[in-house]
Scaffold this active site. Structure first.
Site, PDB file in Angstrom:
ATOM      1  N   CYS A 113       0.845  -1.200   0.000  1.00 11.14           N
ATOM      2  CA  CYS A 113       0.000   0.000   0.000  1.00 11.14           C
ATOM      3  C   CYS A 113       0.876   1.244   0.000  1.00 11.14           C
ATOM      4  O   CYS A 113       1.696   1.447   0.905  1.00 11.14           O
ATOM      5  CB  CYS A 113      -0.904  -0.024   1.233  1.00 11.14           C
ATOM      6  SG  CYS A 113      -1.768   1.523   1.527  1.00 11.14           S
ATOM      7  N   CYS A 136       0.532   3.349   3.215  1.00 11.28           N
ATOM      8  CA  CYS A 136       1.241   2.737   4.346  1.00 11.28           C
ATOM      9  C   CYS A 136       2.741   2.992   4.236  1.00 11.28           C
ATOM     10  O   CYS A 136       3.409   3.278   5.242  1.00 11.28           O
ATOM     11  CB  CYS A 136       0.973   1.238   4.402  1.00 11.28           C
ATOM     12  SG  CYS A 136      -0.608   0.770   5.147  1.00 11.28           S
ATOM     13  N   ASP A 152      -1.266  16.576  -1.288  1.00 12.16           N
ATOM     14  CA  ASP A 152      -1.518  15.755  -2.471  1.00 12.16           C
ATOM     15  C   ASP A 152      -0.483  16.093  -3.543  1.00 12.16           C
ATOM     16  O   ASP A 152      -0.169  17.257  -3.803  1.00 12.16           O
ATOM     17  CB  ASP A 152      -2.942  16.000  -2.995  1.00 12.16           C
ATOM     18  CG  ASP A 152      -3.389  14.913  -3.962  1.00 12.16           C
ATOM     19  OD1 ASP A 152      -4.302  14.152  -3.603  1.00 12.16           O
ATOM     20  OD2 ASP A 152      -2.817  14.828  -5.073  1.00 12.16           O
ATOM     21  N   HIS A 203      -3.888   0.680   8.538  1.00 13.88           N
ATOM     22  CA  HIS A 203      -4.431   0.433   7.191  1.00 13.88           C
ATOM     23  C   HIS A 203      -5.901   0.052   7.282  1.00 13.88           C
ATOM     24  O   HIS A 203      -6.238  -1.018   7.781  1.00 13.88           O
ATOM     25  CB  HIS A 203      -3.645  -0.659   6.462  1.00 13.88           C
ATOM     26  CG  HIS A 203      -4.162  -0.897   5.075  1.00 13.88           C
ATOM     27  ND1 HIS A 203      -3.736  -0.171   3.995  1.00 13.88           N
ATOM     28  CD2 HIS A 203      -5.109  -1.742   4.614  1.00 13.88           C
ATOM     29  CE1 HIS A 203      -4.391  -0.572   2.919  1.00 13.88           C
ATOM     30  NE2 HIS A 203      -5.236  -1.527   3.268  1.00 13.88           N
ATOM     31  N   ASN A 227     -13.446   9.542  -1.386  1.00 17.13           N
ATOM     32  CA  ASN A 227     -13.844   8.688  -2.501  1.00 17.13           C
ATOM     33  C   ASN A 227     -13.813   7.244  -2.004  1.00 17.13           C
ATOM     34  O   ASN A 227     -12.816   6.817  -1.409  1.00 17.13           O
ATOM     35  CB  ASN A 227     -12.880   8.849  -3.676  1.00 17.13           C
ATOM     36  CG  ASN A 227     -12.907  10.256  -4.242  1.00 17.13           C
ATOM     37  OD1 ASN A 227     -13.936  10.920  -4.247  1.00 17.13           O
ATOM     38  ND2 ASN A 227     -11.753  10.732  -4.700  1.00 17.13           N
ATOM     39  N   GLY A 230     -14.567   6.470  -7.311  1.00 14.76           N
ATOM     40  CA  GLY A 230     -13.357   7.095  -7.852  1.00 14.76           C
ATOM     41  C   GLY A 230     -12.138   6.960  -6.959  1.00 14.76           C
ATOM     42  O   GLY A 230     -11.164   7.698  -7.119  1.00 14.76           O
ATOM     43  N   THR A 232      -8.685   5.755  -5.895  1.00 15.45           N
ATOM     44  CA  THR A 232      -7.543   5.185  -6.622  1.00 15.45           C
ATOM     45  C   THR A 232      -6.502   4.586  -5.686  1.00 15.45           C
ATOM     46  O   THR A 232      -5.707   3.746  -6.113  1.00 15.45           O
ATOM     47  CB  THR A 232      -6.866   6.242  -7.519  1.00 15.45           C
ATOM     48  OG1 THR A 232      -6.413   7.324  -6.706  1.00 15.45           O
ATOM     49  CG2 THR A 232      -7.836   6.756  -8.580  1.00 15.45           C
ATOM     50  N   HIS A 279      -6.334   2.982   0.658  1.00 14.36           N
ATOM     51  CA  HIS A 279      -6.046   3.233   2.074  1.00 14.36           C
ATOM     52  C   HIS A 279      -6.900   4.449   2.405  1.00 14.36           C
ATOM     53  O   HIS A 279      -6.720   5.512   1.781  1.00 14.36           O
ATOM     54  CB  HIS A 279      -4.540   3.501   2.274  1.00 14.36           C
ATOM     55  CG  HIS A 279      -4.130   3.776   3.691  1.00 14.36           C
ATOM     56  ND1 HIS A 279      -3.146   3.051   4.334  1.00 14.36           N
ATOM     57  CD2 HIS A 279      -4.546   4.705   4.586  1.00 14.36           C
ATOM     58  CE1 HIS A 279      -2.983   3.521   5.554  1.00 14.36           C
ATOM     59  NE2 HIS A 279      -3.827   4.545   5.736  1.00 14.36           N
ATOM     60  N   HIS A 306      -8.648   7.707   3.111  1.00 10.70           N
ATOM     61  CA  HIS A 306      -8.103   9.067   3.218  1.00 10.70           C
ATOM     62  C   HIS A 306      -9.192  10.070   2.910  1.00 10.70           C
ATOM     63  O   HIS A 306     -10.113   9.795   2.150  1.00 10.70           O
ATOM     64  CB  HIS A 306      -6.904   9.264   2.288  1.00 10.70           C
ATOM     65  CG  HIS A 306      -7.188   8.964   0.847  1.00 10.70           C
ATOM     66  ND1 HIS A 306      -7.216   7.675   0.359  1.00 10.70           N
ATOM     67  CD2 HIS A 306      -7.484   9.762  -0.203  1.00 10.70           C
ATOM     68  CE1 HIS A 306      -7.503   7.691  -0.930  1.00 10.70           C
ATOM     69  NE2 HIS A 306      -7.692   8.950  -1.297  1.00 10.70           N
TER      70      HIS A 306
HETATM   71  P1  AMP Z   1      -8.366   9.022  -4.385  1.00 14.92           P
HETATM   72  O1  AMP Z   1      -8.671   9.152  -5.850  1.00 14.92           O
HETATM   73  O2  AMP Z   1      -9.421   9.610  -3.499  1.00 14.92           O
HETATM   74  O3  AMP Z   1      -7.999   7.611  -4.010  1.00 14.92           O
HETATM   75  O4  AMP Z   1      -7.120   9.948  -4.127  1.00 14.92           O
HETATM   76  C1  AMP Z   1      -5.804   9.525  -4.213  1.00 14.92           C
HETATM   77  C2  AMP Z   1      -4.973  10.780  -4.207  1.00 14.92           C
HETATM   78  O5  AMP Z   1      -3.659  10.410  -3.846  1.00 14.92           O
HETATM   79  C3  AMP Z   1      -4.906  11.504  -5.540  1.00 14.92           C
HETATM   80  O6  AMP Z   1      -5.425  12.822  -5.384  1.00 14.92           O
HETATM   81  C4  AMP Z   1      -3.415  11.491  -5.875  1.00 14.92           C
HETATM   82  O7  AMP Z   1      -2.982  12.699  -6.465  1.00 14.92           O
HETATM   83  C5  AMP Z   1      -2.791  11.290  -4.497  1.00 14.92           C
HETATM   84  N1  AMP Z   1      -1.482  10.654  -4.490  1.00 14.92           N
HETATM   85  C6  AMP Z   1      -1.126   9.490  -5.107  1.00 14.92           C
HETATM   86  N2  AMP Z   1       0.154   9.197  -4.847  1.00 14.92           N
HETATM   87  C7  AMP Z   1       0.611  10.189  -4.022  1.00 14.92           C
HETATM   88  C8  AMP Z   1       1.861  10.461  -3.411  1.00 14.92           C
HETATM   89  N3  AMP Z   1       2.924   9.639  -3.543  1.00 14.92           N
HETATM   90  N4  AMP Z   1       1.981  11.587  -2.655  1.00 14.92           N
HETATM   91  C9  AMP Z   1       0.933  12.423  -2.501  1.00 14.92           C
HETATM   92  N5  AMP Z   1      -0.269  12.212  -3.053  1.00 14.92           N
HETATM   93  C10 AMP Z   1      -0.434  11.122  -3.810  1.00 14.92           C
HETATM   94 ZN    ZN Z   2      -2.323   1.296   3.710  1.00 11.22          ZN
END
Ligand code: AMP
Ligand code: ZN
Length: 114
Positions: free
Chosen positions: A5, A8, A31, A47, A87, A93, A95, A98, A100
């Protein structure tokens, strides 16, 4: 800790992040692809895959996240409001699997989500 993850691994310090807040339960960082002047992700250190996996045993982590959100918003100067987004799952949506919450602010947002 789920070593597959990405969040994590960020929380463990294995992957760098722009940290804005940390306590016993919560880790928050900027972000990497900001959608507004302030775009912060607030995660439980434990997690939990998504909002759909919250239950009576782990909901303390969600309460601690919302305590942290109020502190972070004050520290970021979001005195006139902000948006908190979660999300959940494929249709939601999500992605990164974990849990957040996105804090989006620093700009006047519209009333609509879609
Ligand atoms: P979600 O679509 O709600 O799962 O949001 C995932 C978010 O994580 C997206 O807005 C990405 O830009 C952000 N993200 C992915 N990898 C990283 C990273 N290494 N550091 C900071 N943000 C990230
Ligand atoms: Zn995690």
């Amino acid at each position: 800790m789920d070593s597959n993850c990405i969040f994590c691994r960020i929380i463990a310090g294995d992957i760098p992040s722009s940290k804005v807040y940390e306590d016993e339960y919560v880790y928050a960082f900027r972000d990497i692809n900001p959608q507004a002047p302030v775009h912060i992700l607030v995660c439980p250190k434990e997690h939990i895959a998504c909002a759909d996996a919250v239950n009576a045993e782990n909901s303390v982590h969600v309460a601690k996240i919302f305590e942290a959100i109020a502190k972070i918003a004050k520290a970021e100067g979001l005195t006139n409001g902000y948006r908190v987004i979660n999300n959940c799952g494929e249709d939601g949506g999500q992605t990164v699997m974990h849990l957040h919450f996105h804090i989006i602010g620093g700009i006047k947002l519209g009333e609509k989500i879609l």
